[in-house]
Design a protein around this motif. Structure first.
Motif, PDB file in Angstrom:
ATOM      1  N   SER A 266       0.805  -1.227   0.000  1.00  0.00           N
ATOM      2  CA  SER A 266       0.000   0.000   0.000  1.00  0.00           C
ATOM      3  C   SER A 266       0.840   1.281   0.000  1.00  0.00           C
ATOM      4  O   SER A 266       0.347   2.330  -0.411  1.00  0.00           O
ATOM      5  CB  SER A 266      -0.948   0.003   1.189  1.00  0.00           C
ATOM      6  OG  SER A 266      -0.221  -0.153   2.383  1.00  0.00           O
ATOM      7  N   GLU A 267       2.104   1.221   0.441  1.00  0.00           N
ATOM      8  CA  GLU A 267       2.909   2.462   0.412  1.00  0.00           C
ATOM      9  C   GLU A 267       3.195   2.926  -1.021  1.00  0.00           C
ATOM     10  O   GLU A 267       3.641   4.052  -1.234  1.00  0.00           O
ATOM     11  CB  GLU A 267       4.206   2.321   1.204  1.00  0.00           C
ATOM     12  CG  GLU A 267       5.187   1.286   0.679  1.00  0.00           C
ATOM     13  CD  GLU A 267       5.107  -0.012   1.471  1.00  0.00           C
ATOM     14  OE1 GLU A 267       3.985  -0.395   1.875  1.00  0.00           O
ATOM     15  OE2 GLU A 267       6.160  -0.641   1.661  1.00  0.00           O
ATOM     16  N   TYR A 268       2.932   2.052  -2.014  1.00  0.00           N
ATOM     17  CA  TYR A 268       3.133   2.447  -3.411  1.00  0.00           C
ATOM     18  C   TYR A 268       1.823   2.889  -4.079  1.00  0.00           C
ATOM     19  O   TYR A 268       1.817   3.194  -5.276  1.00  0.00           O
ATOM     20  CB  TYR A 268       3.753   1.289  -4.206  1.00  0.00           C
ATOM     21  CG  TYR A 268       5.093   0.860  -3.673  1.00  0.00           C
ATOM     22  CD1 TYR A 268       6.256   1.526  -4.046  1.00  0.00           C
ATOM     23  CD2 TYR A 268       5.193  -0.181  -2.751  1.00  0.00           C
ATOM     24  CE1 TYR A 268       7.485   1.144  -3.526  1.00  0.00           C
ATOM     25  CE2 TYR A 268       6.409  -0.558  -2.222  1.00  0.00           C
ATOM     26  CZ  TYR A 268       7.557   0.111  -2.615  1.00  0.00           C
ATOM     27  OH  TYR A 268       8.771  -0.254  -2.093  1.00  0.00           O
ATOM     28  N   ASP A 269       0.738   2.931  -3.326  1.00  0.00           N
ATOM     29  CA  ASP A 269      -0.557   3.326  -3.902  1.00  0.00           C
ATOM     30  C   ASP A 269      -0.447   4.657  -4.618  1.00  0.00           C
ATOM     31  O   ASP A 269       0.094   5.636  -4.082  1.00  0.00           O
ATOM     32  CB  ASP A 269      -1.629   3.454  -2.794  1.00  0.00           C
ATOM     33  CG  ASP A 269      -2.242   2.110  -2.437  1.00  0.00           C
ATOM     34  OD1 ASP A 269      -1.957   1.124  -3.130  1.00  0.00           O
ATOM     35  OD2 ASP A 269      -2.979   2.068  -1.438  1.00  0.00           O
ATOM     36  N   ASP A 270      -0.961   4.731  -5.826  1.00  0.00           N
ATOM     37  CA  ASP A 270      -1.051   5.960  -6.621  1.00  0.00           C
ATOM     38  C   ASP A 270       0.306   6.494  -7.070  1.00  0.00           C
ATOM     39  O   ASP A 270       0.400   7.634  -7.520  1.00  0.00           O
ATOM     40  CB  ASP A 270      -1.819   7.040  -5.845  1.00  0.00           C
ATOM     41  CG  ASP A 270      -2.595   7.960  -6.787  1.00  0.00           C
ATOM     42  OD1 ASP A 270      -2.972   7.501  -7.886  1.00  0.00           O
ATOM     43  OD2 ASP A 270      -2.794   9.131  -6.433  1.00  0.00           O
ATOM     44  N   GLU A 271       1.384   5.696  -6.933  1.00  0.00           N
ATOM     45  CA  GLU A 271       2.660   6.133  -7.499  1.00  0.00           C
ATOM     46  C   GLU A 271       2.656   5.866  -9.007  1.00  0.00           C
ATOM     47  O   GLU A 271       2.000   4.949  -9.500  1.00  0.00           O
ATOM     48  CB  GLU A 271       3.836   5.421  -6.832  1.00  0.00           C
ATOM     49  CG  GLU A 271       4.077   5.925  -5.422  1.00  0.00           C
ATOM     50  CD  GLU A 271       5.508   5.721  -4.952  1.00  0.00           C
ATOM     51  OE1 GLU A 271       6.171   4.791  -5.431  1.00  0.00           O
ATOM     52  OE2 GLU A 271       5.949   6.511  -4.080  1.00  0.00           O
ATOM     53  N   LEU A 272       3.399   6.701  -9.718  1.00  0.00           N
ATOM     54  CA  LEU A 272       3.443   6.623 -11.178  1.00  0.00           C
ATOM     55  C   LEU A 272       4.742   5.951 -11.616  1.00  0.00           C
ATOM     56  O   LEU A 272       5.828   6.324 -11.153  1.00  0.00           O
ATOM     57  CB  LEU A 272       3.372   8.042 -11.764  1.00  0.00           C
ATOM     58  CG  LEU A 272       3.437   8.160 -13.286  1.00  0.00           C
ATOM     59  CD1 LEU A 272       2.236   7.473 -13.935  1.00  0.00           C
ATOM     60  CD2 LEU A 272       3.472   9.636 -13.692  1.00  0.00           C
ATOM     61  N   PHE A 273       4.631   4.974 -12.519  1.00  0.00           N
ATOM     62  CA  PHE A 273       5.790   4.259 -13.054  1.00  0.00           C
ATOM     63  C   PHE A 273       5.930   4.617 -14.527  1.00  0.00           C
ATOM     64  O   PHE A 273       4.950   4.570 -15.283  1.00  0.00           O
ATOM     65  CB  PHE A 273       5.615   2.748 -12.857  1.00  0.00           C
ATOM     66  CG  PHE A 273       5.631   2.369 -11.404  1.00  0.00           C
ATOM     67  CD1 PHE A 273       4.514   2.586 -10.599  1.00  0.00           C
ATOM     68  CD2 PHE A 273       6.766   1.841 -10.818  1.00  0.00           C
ATOM     69  CE1 PHE A 273       4.532   2.279  -9.245  1.00  0.00           C
ATOM     70  CE2 PHE A 273       6.797   1.520  -9.466  1.00  0.00           C
ATOM     71  CZ  PHE A 273       5.676   1.756  -8.682  1.00  0.00           C
ATOM     72  N   VAL A 274       7.145   5.013 -14.931  1.00  0.00           N
ATOM     73  CA  VAL A 274       7.377   5.510 -16.288  1.00  0.00           C
ATOM     74  C   VAL A 274       8.556   4.762 -16.911  1.00  0.00           C
ATOM     75  O   VAL A 274       9.632   4.676 -16.303  1.00  0.00           O
ATOM     76  CB  VAL A 274       7.695   7.026 -16.288  1.00  0.00           C
ATOM     77  CG1 VAL A 274       7.759   7.561 -17.718  1.00  0.00           C
ATOM     78  CG2 VAL A 274       6.680   7.808 -15.469  1.00  0.00           C
ATOM     79  N   ALA A 275       8.356   4.236 -18.121  1.00  0.00           N
ATOM     80  CA  ALA A 275       9.449   3.608 -18.870  1.00  0.00           C
ATOM     81  C   ALA A 275      10.246   4.701 -19.582  1.00  0.00           C
ATOM     82  O   ALA A 275       9.668   5.521 -20.298  1.00  0.00           O
ATOM     83  CB  ALA A 275       8.888   2.615 -19.890  1.00  0.00           C
ATOM     84  N   LEU A 276      11.551   4.714 -19.366  1.00  0.00           N
ATOM     85  CA  LEU A 276      12.435   5.664 -20.061  1.00  0.00           C
ATOM     86  C   LEU A 276      13.249   4.862 -21.064  1.00  0.00           C
ATOM     87  O   LEU A 276      14.149   4.103 -20.680  1.00  0.00           O
ATOM     88  CB  LEU A 276      13.344   6.385 -19.060  1.00  0.00           C
ATOM     89  CG  LEU A 276      12.628   7.151 -17.939  1.00  0.00           C
ATOM     90  CD1 LEU A 276      13.640   7.817 -17.011  1.00  0.00           C
ATOM     91  CD2 LEU A 276      11.680   8.194 -18.514  1.00  0.00           C
ATOM     92  N   PHE A 277      12.922   5.022 -22.338  1.00  0.00           N
ATOM     93  CA  PHE A 277      13.513   4.168 -23.374  1.00  0.00           C
ATOM     94  C   PHE A 277      14.984   4.505 -23.627  1.00  0.00           C
ATOM     95  O   PHE A 277      15.804   3.624 -23.831  1.00  0.00           O
ATOM     96  CB  PHE A 277      12.705   4.313 -24.662  1.00  0.00           C
ATOM     97  CG  PHE A 277      13.150   3.395 -25.759  1.00  0.00           C
ATOM     98  CD1 PHE A 277      12.810   2.056 -25.728  1.00  0.00           C
ATOM     99  CD2 PHE A 277      13.941   3.854 -26.795  1.00  0.00           C
ATOM    100  CE1 PHE A 277      13.237   1.190 -26.713  1.00  0.00           C
ATOM    101  CE2 PHE A 277      14.368   3.000 -27.800  1.00  0.00           C
ATOM    102  CZ  PHE A 277      14.022   1.663 -27.757  1.00  0.00           C
ATOM    103  N   GLY A 278      15.301   5.805 -23.622  1.00  0.00           N
ATOM    104  CA  GLY A 278      16.671   6.211 -23.947  1.00  0.00           C
ATOM    105  C   GLY A 278      16.947   6.038 -25.421  1.00  0.00           C
ATOM    106  O   GLY A 278      16.128   6.419 -26.253  1.00  0.00           O
ATOM    107  N   SER A 279      18.065   5.402 -25.745  1.00  0.00           N
ATOM    108  CA  SER A 279      18.417   5.206 -27.156  1.00  0.00           C
ATOM    109  C   SER A 279      18.790   3.756 -27.407  1.00  0.00           C
ATOM    110  O   SER A 279      19.610   3.181 -26.684  1.00  0.00           O
ATOM    111  CB  SER A 279      19.603   6.108 -27.537  1.00  0.00           C
ATOM    112  OG  SER A 279      20.063   5.755 -28.827  1.00  0.00           O
ATOM    113  N   ALA A 280      18.199   3.182 -28.458  1.00  0.00           N
ATOM    114  CA  ALA A 280      18.484   1.787 -28.803  1.00  0.00           C
ATOM    115  C   ALA A 280      19.895   1.627 -29.352  1.00  0.00           C
ATOM    116  O   ALA A 280      20.411   0.515 -29.432  1.00  0.00           O
ATOM    117  CB  ALA A 280      17.470   1.291 -29.830  1.00  0.00           C
ATOM    118  N   SER A 281      20.532   2.741 -29.732  1.00  0.00           N
ATOM    119  CA  SER A 281      21.881   2.618 -30.277  1.00  0.00           C
ATOM    120  C   SER A 281      22.936   2.588 -29.168  1.00  0.00           C
ATOM    121  O   SER A 281      24.110   2.389 -29.433  1.00  0.00           O
ATOM    122  CB  SER A 281      22.172   3.771 -31.247  1.00  0.00           C
ATOM    123  OG  SER A 281      22.011   5.003 -30.592  1.00  0.00           O
ATOM    124  N   VAL A 282      22.513   2.775 -27.917  1.00  0.00           N
ATOM    125  CA  VAL A 282      23.441   2.722 -26.787  1.00  0.00           C
ATOM    126  C   VAL A 282      23.446   1.300 -26.226  1.00  0.00           C
ATOM    127  O   VAL A 282      22.396   0.765 -25.875  1.00  0.00           O
ATOM    128  CB  VAL A 282      23.015   3.728 -25.692  1.00  0.00           C
ATOM    129  CG1 VAL A 282      23.896   3.570 -24.461  1.00  0.00           C
ATOM    130  CG2 VAL A 282      23.078   5.149 -26.226  1.00  0.00           C
TER     131      VAL A 282
END
Ligand code: SF4
Ligand code: SF4
Length: 428
Positions: A266-282
């Motif tokens: 429950s301490e993570y309720d309503d937290e936002l998770f975001v994927a950061l793709f960056g660069s596929a060439s790295v």
């Protein structure tokens, strides 16, 4: 990996799995569809409860894609969502006109069994585009039952993001049959909000019934914005207008999702998770992107920011699609590990879940819970368990029978969501 969580690979051999959409209320049979996966170059796969991968539809693009990353290879089929009312899919993609021009469209597909597409109808088309990023992107269905569609500015003429007559650089809102709702902010127009640049991700937050998007900036200022009806988010003059948060140096944020279904403690309720793709060439770990972050965010901005999952291998792997299912946070990896990269099926789907059940020992051995248990449909449920009439192992504990792991249905069981469980194989 953030302390207290574990990472598992749940599917491999996918070809650029750019997005995924869980069935809102999946059936309980092993062969019922659980999650649909959009592969960038025009294939939709479906994984059923028994973890078998099927091809739902293929060859949805009418042109030959390439694998140029970054560049023309970044375009194709991106948006996917499941209409909870019908089980139909809504998909956004590019298409090539006879003369060679590139346009964008949104389609609805139907299927009698949810496993193979039967028919496809176009909801809207003829949106100018290019074979590159900044195209038509994520599709969601809001709590009002309307379709919301992220459309990039098309890259070449960013000023169109301010033109109310042009669908590029906009968040569109429409009925699920593709018609314009009477209560849209601009009468007779699909436009719900304007002034976005390359808005890959979108998700709905239950606590305020609002739509949140990621929007990729030029060399600076990737951002998160809460989308209001009639809002103007400033592009091409600025990426900061109306933003709740921005990364000064670009991270290429793709999908995002709030933890609002009890999958984590429950301490993570309503937290936002975001994927950061960056660069596929790295290759290998990167300062920019190649991670998932978690944020606590409100209308004044971001209150906390942590790295949640970070890539530590040597390859081009990077997160892209991301969403919660009943038993954890799922995300896609487009490019795979060293040796897997390049043209071909190198993509994966991973699940993040708590190391310990969210509420261990919380399941009472009641008649109602026994009737909800789906162990009897499970491939690991054997004759020994059957002869002893054993079920509801999450409550009674492990079986005395010898268990051979052939798959576990606990993740799809109503008891799991009812008691916010995250474990599996309770029988062994
Ligand atoms: S979670 Fe519990 S009730 Fe559900 S299938 Fe597993 S053991 Fe049975
Ligand atoms: S607890 Fe055992 S029998 Fe029940 S669904 Fe999981 S693996 Fe199958």
């Amino acid at each position: 990996m953030f302390p207290g969580f574990k990472l598992e690979c749940v599917a491999s051999g996918l070809d650029l799995p750019v997005n995924l959409a869980f069935v809102p209320d999946p059936g309980e049979n092993p062969e019922d569809p659980l999650v649909y996966i959009a592969e960038l170059y025009g294939t939709v796969k479906v994984i059923t409860n028994d973890h078998v991968i099927h091809t739902y539809a293929k060859n949805l693009l009418n042109y030959e894609p390439d694998y140029k990353f970054p560049g023309t290879g970044e375009s194709g089929l991106i948006g996917i969502c499941v209409d909870p009312a019908s089980g139909d899919l809504c998909l956004s993609m590019l298409y090539e006109e006879p003369g060679g021009g590139v346009k964008a469209k949104l389609v609805r597909t139907s299927s009698s069994d949810g496993i193979t597409m039967d028919s496809m109808t176009t909801l809207i088309d003829n949106i100018p585009s290019v074979r590159a990023a900044h195209q038509i992107q994520t599709v969601t269905i809001g709590p009002d039952g309307k379709l919301y569609v992220n459309v990039g500015d098309g890259m070449l003429h960013p000023e169109v993001a301010q033109d109310e007559q042009d669908m590029r650089g906009k968040i569109l809102r429409m009925n699920t049959d593709g018609s314009i709702p009477d209560d849209n902010p601009y009468p007779g127009s699909y436009v719900f909000a304007r002034g976005v640049r390359n808005p890959f991700g979108a998700t709905w937050r239950k606590s305020d019934n609002a739509l949140y998007v990621t929007d990729n900036g030029p060399e600076i200022d990737d951002r998160i914005a809460k989308i209001e009806a009639g809002g103007n988010y400033g592009w091409p003059e600025t990426m900061r207008k109306g933003s709740l948060f921005w990364w000064h140096y670009t991270q290429a944020p793709t999908a995002l999702a709030f933890m609002q279904g009890g999958q984590f403690p429950s301490e993570y309720d309503d937290e936002l998770f975001v994927a950061l793709f960056g660069s596929a060439s790295v290759l290998g770990p990167a300062i920019k992107g190649k991670k998932i972050v978690k944020l606590r965010i409100d209308d004044q901005g971001v209150r906390s920011y942590d790295e949640f999952v970070k890539y530590i291998g040597n390859g081009p792997a990077s997160p892209c699609g991301l969403t919660f299912c009943r038993d954890g946070l799922y995300f896609t990896d487009l490019h795979g590990e060293p040796g897997e990269s390049g043209p071909g099926p190198a993509g994966h789907i991973f699940r993040v879940s708590p190391e310990k059940p969210v509420k261990p020992g919380a399941v009472p051995y009641t008649e109602e819970n026994q009737s909800l248990c789906i162990c009897k449909n499970c491939p690991s449920y054997n004759l020994c368990m059957q002869s002893k009439m054993q079920i509801l192992f999450c409550s009674r504990g492990a079986s005395e029978c010898e268990v051979e792991r052939k798959g576990c249905l606990c993740g799809e069981c109503p008891v799991t969501s009812k008691y916010r469980l995250s474990g599996m194989y309770y029988c062994e």
